[in-house]
Scaffold this active site. Structure first.
Site, short mmCIF file in Angstrom:
data_model
loop_
_atom_site.label_atom_id
_atom_site.label_comp_id
_atom_site.label_asym_id
_atom_site.label_seq_id
_atom_site.Cartn_x
_atom_site.Cartn_y
_atom_site.Cartn_z
N CYS A 73 0.87 -1.18 0.00
CA CYS A 73 0.00 0.00 0.00
C CYS A 73 0.90 1.22 0.00
CB CYS A 73 -0.86 -0.04 1.26
SG CYS A 73 -1.87 1.41 1.52
N CYS A 181 -1.31 3.64 -6.49
CA CYS A 181 -2.09 3.04 -5.41
C CYS A 181 -2.32 1.60 -5.86
CB CYS A 181 -3.41 3.78 -5.24
SG CYS A 181 -4.66 2.90 -4.28
N1 DGL Z 1 -4.09 0.59 -1.73
C1 DGL Z 1 -3.68 1.75 -1.07
C2 DGL Z 1 -2.48 2.44 -1.71
O1 DGL Z 1 -1.70 1.83 -2.38
C3 DGL Z 1 -4.62 2.78 -0.55
C4 DGL Z 1 -6.06 2.82 -0.70
C5 DGL Z 1 -6.72 3.52 0.47
O2 DGL Z 1 -6.90 2.84 1.49
O3 DGL Z 1 -7.07 4.69 0.35
O4 DGL Z 1 -2.28 3.61 -1.52
#
Ligand code: DGL
Length: 254
Positions: A73, A181
């Site tokens: 993430c 993301c």
């Molecule tokens: N998947 C996450 C990222 O790579 C974030 C998504 C979120 O929880 O806002 O930033």
């Protein structure tokens, strides 16, 4: 040699796009995947709150015997990886928007960096911008991870939201789009339809897994290569449908 699992963590389903890559590059490892679905999205929380939630997730994975952690993430990495590396002594692999490989591509036009508001605002990304951001435009994407979480990967609703986010950039030459993301690779087809054919959409998944492989090798933590590939899914949300959705996302062909 070490047969313990590698821990993966994300605010929800996004990290599955990184896990998919890990299964390609490191098929003989076992994996524990934790999605903090009950607290998603991270992208509109304060950095302190994201740090606490990420800390909790990492503690859970280390208590379950993981030998290394991938913070799959970008948002959680930006808010928490530095602190966690100071506190813990196992390898912690983080992520950042793949602006560097995008900047090194031939061609002209801007580089759009799609990511959460928090990722784009924190110092980690600011440092990246100073080095590679000459033609880069940060594009915050509120609401986009929620589409993925609710299984909407294409169709009117996703296109309307993408239209709102991307319309300011449709008339300018775009060299590359960074999917900053881990949820966004699941929307690759929908996002690509907003740009001229051939504009590359770049995510950081392969590079992150290469780094995981390097770190496991350096620390002599790679598995013996005889078995592996087992995945255990965990979620902070008790609804069993969440685990089913994680399994389904892993099998998707996007
Ligand atoms: N998947 C996450 C990222 O790579 C974030 C998504 C979120 O929880 O806002 O930033």
């Amino acid at each position: 040699m070490d047969q313990r699992p590698v821990g993966f963590l994300d605010s929800g389903l996004g990290g599955i796009s990184v896990l998919r890559e890990a299964l390609q590059q490191l098929p003989h490892e076992d994996y524990l995947y934790y999605g903090d679905t009950a607290n998603a999205p991270y992208g509109d929380k304060s950095p302190e709150e994201i740090l606490q939630l990420t800390h909790r997730g990492v503690d859970k994975l280390t208590a379950l015997g993981c030998k290394a952690i991938v913070i799959a993430c970008n948002t959680a990495t930006s808010a928490a990886a530095g602190r966690l590396r100071q506190e813990l002594c196992l390898p912690i692999i983080g992520m950042e928007p793949a602006l560097k490989p995008a900047a090194l591509l031939e061609g002209t036009g801007s580089i759009l960096v799609m990511a959460t508001r928090v990722t784009l605002a924190l110092p980690k990304f600011q440092t990246l911008m100073e080095k590679y951001g000459e033609n880069a435009i940060p594009v915050p994407c509120p609401g986009l991870m929620e589409c993925v979480e609710s299984g909407k990967l294409e169709g009117d609703e996703v296109n309307a939201l993408l239209g709102k986010i991307l319309s300011p950039y449709r008339r300018q030459p775009v060299k590359a789009v960074v999917l900053g993301c881990t949820h966004y690779p699941f929307l690759r087809k929908a996002i690509a339809s907003f740009f001229a054919p051939g504009v590359p959409l770049i995510d950081g998944n392969a590079g992150t897994v290469r780094q995981l492989k390097r770190r496991l090798s350096e620390e002599n933590l790679l598995s013996d290569g005889l078995a592996g590939g087992r995945i255990t899914y965990l979620s902070s949300c008790e609804d069993p449908k969440v685990i089913e959705r994680m399994q389904r996302m892993l099998e998707l062909n996007s």
